[in-house]
Design a protein around this motif. Structure first.
Motif, PDB file in Angstrom:
ATOM      1  N   GLN A  79      -5.956   0.049  -3.071  1.00  0.00           N
ATOM      2  CA  GLN A  79      -5.870   1.077  -3.345  1.00  0.00           C
ATOM      3  C   GLN A  79      -6.575   2.141  -4.604  1.00  0.00           C
ATOM      4  OE1 GLN A  79      -2.360   1.914  -1.620  1.00  0.00           O
ATOM      5  NE2 GLN A  79      -2.966   3.032   0.393  1.00  0.00           N
ATOM      6  N   GLU A  84      -0.865   6.211   3.696  1.00  0.00           N
ATOM      7  CA  GLU A  84      -2.605   6.736   4.237  1.00  0.00           C
ATOM      8  C   GLU A  84      -2.040   7.417   5.743  1.00  0.00           C
ATOM      9  OE1 GLU A  84      -5.693   3.770   4.033  1.00  0.00           O
ATOM     10  OE2 GLU A  84      -5.053   3.258   2.031  1.00  0.00           O
ATOM     11  N   THR A 104      -5.106   9.449   0.830  1.00  0.00           N
ATOM     12  CA  THR A 104      -3.858   9.810   0.354  1.00  0.00           C
ATOM     13  C   THR A 104      -3.243  10.998  -0.350  1.00  0.00           C
ATOM     14  OG1 THR A 104      -4.703   9.214  -1.716  1.00  0.00           O
ATOM     15  CG2 THR A 104      -4.249   6.834  -0.132  1.00  0.00           C
ATOM     16  N   GLY A 110      -2.747   4.408  -6.050  1.00  0.00           N
ATOM     17  CA  GLY A 110      -2.112   4.594  -4.699  1.00  0.00           C
ATOM     18  C   GLY A 110      -0.413   4.504  -5.065  1.00  0.00           C
ATOM     19  N   ARG A 111       0.084   4.423  -6.041  1.00  0.00           N
ATOM     20  CA  ARG A 111       1.721   3.991  -6.725  1.00  0.00           C
ATOM     21  C   ARG A 111       2.467   5.113  -7.839  1.00  0.00           C
ATOM     22  NH1 ARG A 111       2.526  -1.892  -5.005  1.00  0.00           N
ATOM     23  NH2 ARG A 111       2.229  -2.072  -6.939  1.00  0.00           N
ATOM     24  N   GLN A 166     -10.197   6.159   1.466  1.00  0.00           N
ATOM     25  CA  GLN A 166      -8.525   6.871   1.557  1.00  0.00           C
ATOM     26  C   GLN A 166      -8.085   7.697   1.809  1.00  0.00           C
ATOM     27  OE1 GLN A 166      -7.551   3.782  -1.800  1.00  0.00           O
ATOM     28  NE2 GLN A 166      -7.002   5.078  -3.099  1.00  0.00           N
ATOM     29  N   LEU A 185       0.933  -1.263   0.124  1.00  0.00           N
ATOM     30  CA  LEU A 185      -0.008   0.129  -0.104  1.00  0.00           C
ATOM     31  C   LEU A 185       1.014   1.261  -0.178  1.00  0.00           C
ATOM     32  CD1 LEU A 185      -2.422  -0.832   2.443  1.00  0.00           C
ATOM     33  CD2 LEU A 185      -2.818  -1.259   0.344  1.00  0.00           C
ATOM     34  N   ALA A 186      -0.047   2.005  -0.719  1.00  0.00           N
ATOM     35  CA  ALA A 186       0.675   3.377  -0.467  1.00  0.00           C
ATOM     36  C   ALA A 186       0.840   3.913   1.080  1.00  0.00           C
ATOM     37  CB  ALA A 186      -0.160   4.436  -1.737  1.00  0.00           C
TER      38      ALA A 186
END
Ligand SMILES: Nc1nc2c(c(=O)[nH]1)N[C@H]1C(S)=C(S)[C@@H](COP(=O)(O)O)O[C@H]1N2
Ligand SMILES: [Mo]
Length: 278
Positions: free
Chosen positions: A211, A69, A132, A236-237, A130, A66-67
């Motif tokens: 994500q 949070e 982010t 997320g990434r 989320q 996961l990136a």
């Protein structure tokens, strides 16, 4: 294993990004609303580094890593809007003026069951929220809270055919020579433009990442038009330009040769890297 040469390129790409972050944005391809840099040396470096970054990141990072949070207190008071912020497309304007009640997302291409989903359908799917950080290639970042349906929920319902390699996002907005064809203040409908539609694409590692959302809310409210109403992609990434706003259609394909200049996205067709991992 990352070989040393790969590691060096990975680092040099990251330091390019960091330079962008401290304001030397002109070294990078200008991001989203400025003219595209035509420095062939920059393009060449990024092109070569890209394949290595992609391979290296896919090797290092577990699929579902996961990136980071953040917490509510980290949310930016005003999220920055970038690129298109008011698409002029007539169909889009008509949908927007009725608050998107007639809007339908098409899901088709290499799927078992082509389908259309309304906003109510999407809101009825399991949701994820989320907080982010969004990183634009221009060097700015913003933290926001996004709510939406994981893309995997939609893909599982449509049934992914085994030949599918990429997920393509077709958007309602168009660009002319790198400039968004936005409605000018006071204009109520489009003069109609040529130009090229915004589109983006990702692979299935990102498509199934937890994500990866089809987001319909920003900071607890329906997505405003400037941020991609009624539905935009959140990853997320990857960098900001991958996160398609104004998504009208999701098409599963085995190649993106048939779209635009064949590089998998509007900015990619102008020289940006397809895999914009961060
Ligand atoms: N359809 C569409 N999606 C888009 C863009 C755009 O112009 N059109 N701009 C991209 C870029 S460069 C960034 S940084 C983000 C901006 O999202 P925001 O307006 O919510 O900040 O959207 C990305 N997705
Ligand atoms: Mo961006």
């Amino acid at each position: 294993m990352i070989r040393p040469a790969e590691r060096k390129l990975l680092i040099s790409r990251r330091s390019l990004l960091r330079l962008g972050a401290i304001g030397a944005g002109s070294l990078l391809l200008a991001g989203c609303d400025d003219a595209v840099s035509e420095n062939p040396r920059v393009l060449a470096v990024i092109d070569k580094a890209e394949a290595l970054t992609y391979r290296a990141q896919r090797l290092i990072l577990p699929r579902d890593k996961l990136a980071p949070e953040y917490s509510e207190s980290d949310i930016a008071p005003e999220f920055r809007a970038n690129g298109s912020t008011s698409p002029s497309d007539q169909t889009y304007r008509t949908l927007a003026s009725a608050n998107f009640v007639d809007w339908l997302l098409a899901v088709d291409g290499l799927v078992e069951k082509p389908m259309t989903l309304s906003l109510a359908d999407l809101r009825g799917l399991p949701a994820r929220t989320q907080i982010t950080r969004h990183d634009c290639v221009e060097g700015w970042s913003c933290i926001g809270k996004w709510t939406g349906a994981p893309l995997s929920e939609v893909l599982n319902r449509a049934g992914v055919k085994p030949q599918a390699k990429f997920v393509v996002f077709h958007c309602a907005d168009r660009f002319q020579d790198g400039v968004p064809d936005d409605l000018e203040p006071g204009e109520s409908s489009a003069a109609g433009s040529g130009g090229a539609p915004y589109y983006e694409s990702i692979d299935f590692v990102d498509a199934y990442h937890p994500q990866t959302l089809l987001a319909y809310e920003l900071n607890g409210k329906p997505l405003p038009i400037a941020y991609g109403a009624p539905l935009r992609l959140r990853l997320g990434r990857q960098l900001g330009y991958k996160m398609a706003k104004y998504v009208m259609r999701i098409e599963l394909v085995d190649s993106f040769a048939q779209f635009g200049a064949g590089k998998g996205g509007y900015w990619e067709d102008l020289g940006y890297e397809w895999y914009a991992g961060i």
